[in-house]
Write a protein that holds these residues in place. Structure first.
Motif, PDB file in Angstrom:
ATOM      1  N   SER A 214       0.552  -1.051   0.044  1.00 53.39           N
ATOM      2  CA  SER A 214      -0.580  -0.259  -0.546  1.00 53.39           C
ATOM      3  C   SER A 214       0.908   1.411   0.071  1.00 53.39           C
TER       4      SER A 214
ATOM      5  N   LYS B  50       2.555  -0.990   3.630  1.00 54.21           N
ATOM      6  CA  LYS B  50       2.290  -2.552   3.915  1.00 54.21           C
ATOM      7  C   LYS B  50       2.227  -2.963   3.091  1.00 54.21           C
TER       8      LYS B  50
ATOM      9  N   HIS C 263      -0.075  -6.468   1.990  1.00 53.60           N
ATOM     10  CA  HIS C 263      -1.238  -6.788   2.145  1.00 53.60           C
ATOM     11  C   HIS C 263      -1.138  -8.305   1.448  1.00 53.60           C
TER      12      HIS C 263
ATOM     13  N   GLY D  86      -1.832  -6.064   7.606  1.00 51.74           N
ATOM     14  CA  GLY D  86      -1.449  -5.409   6.788  1.00 51.74           C
ATOM     15  C   GLY D  86       0.226  -5.771   7.561  1.00 51.74           C
TER      16      GLY D  86
END
Length: 263
Positions: free
Chosen positions: A200, A204, A206, A214
């Protein structure tokens, strides 16, 4: 590698980001998912910078319905952007469509006619139920299986999957230059061949679009000297990746809506 958003082309340095990614050792494919509003003016620069694949979101071929769904009166610009992509040398453009009952589901024949003589892969993405759209899902959801059955009844044939293909089931027809890709997250074993990870804008990792959390990478993305620690953390977290999402149970994880994490 895919650069997505939000809308990635909003960034003034988007072309520079493409160039940086494309110049990175080991990356052979650089794709983006875009609303297409800026393609007509910028896609030539994106291609020169190293962008190899494009997905454009077009949920209607009716300018009025396009405006109703997107909130923007940009249909003409998006169509011009797709035409411009072919002009600058892209051999195929993927177009993402979410068919929705009582809105654009009746446009399936028009979409098929649109790709009869165009090298476009239409990707019909089944509407997914997330935390903030239960009512919308119930009102507008169209089953991907129903679309697939229509295609098969009209002579479309399933293409053999390559080992590194994405989540779409791709169909071809001898009378059509374009292709159809179906993304059906509620299909049994949809996650079996998943090869996707997302990072992201907040740094983070995912492991799943519908995961419960995350993994923080930002502290290891600050310096090149931390590359080995970054790889170790990613590999360690991959061991915890679930075998499936839990959309069938009405659980979309920490994702309130898809715009919160990107597509």
């Amino acid at each position: 590698m895919r650069i997505t958003g939000g809308e990635p082309s909003l960034r003034k340095d988007f072309t520079d980001i493409i160039h940086t990614v494309a110049s990175t050792k080991g990356i052979r494919k650089v794709a983006t998912t875009t609303n297409g509003y800026r393609m007509e003016k910028q896609v030539a620069d994106w291609k020169e910078a190293g962008l190899t694949h494009i997905n454009v979101s077009v949920d209607s071929l009716d300018p009025r319905m396009f405006h109703q769904i997107t909130g923007e009166n940009k249909f003409t610009q998006v169509m011009g952007g797709i035409d411009r992509a072919f002009e600058v040398g892209y051999e195929q453009v993927k177009v993402n469509v979410v068919l929705m009952k009582d809105l654009n589901a009746h446009e399936l024949p028009a979409f098929l006619n649109w790709i009869k003589d165009r090298p476009i892969q239409l990707r019909f993405i089944e509407l997914m139920q997330t935390g903030e759209m239960d009512e919308l899902f119930q009102r507008h959801h169209v089953s991907g299986v129903a679309i697939r059955n229509q295609l098969i009844a009209n002579g479309w044939l399933l293409k053999v999957r390559d080992h590194n293909d994405g989540p779409a089931q791709v169909f071809v027809h001898p009378d059509y230059q374009g292709e159809i890709g179906l993304i059906m997250p509620y299909e049994k074993d949809f996650c079996e061949s998943c090869n996707r990870l997302r990072v992201s804008a907040t740094g983070k990792l995912h492991l799943c679009l519908f995961g419960d959390h995350g993994v923080e990478l930002r502290d290891l993305l600050q310096q090149d000297s931390q590359e080995s620690a970054l790889i170790e953390r990613i590999q360690e977290q991959l061991q915890t990746k679930s075998v499936s999402h839990f959309l069938h149970d009405g659980n979309s994880g920490m994702t309130p809506h898809l715009a919160s994490i990107g597509g």
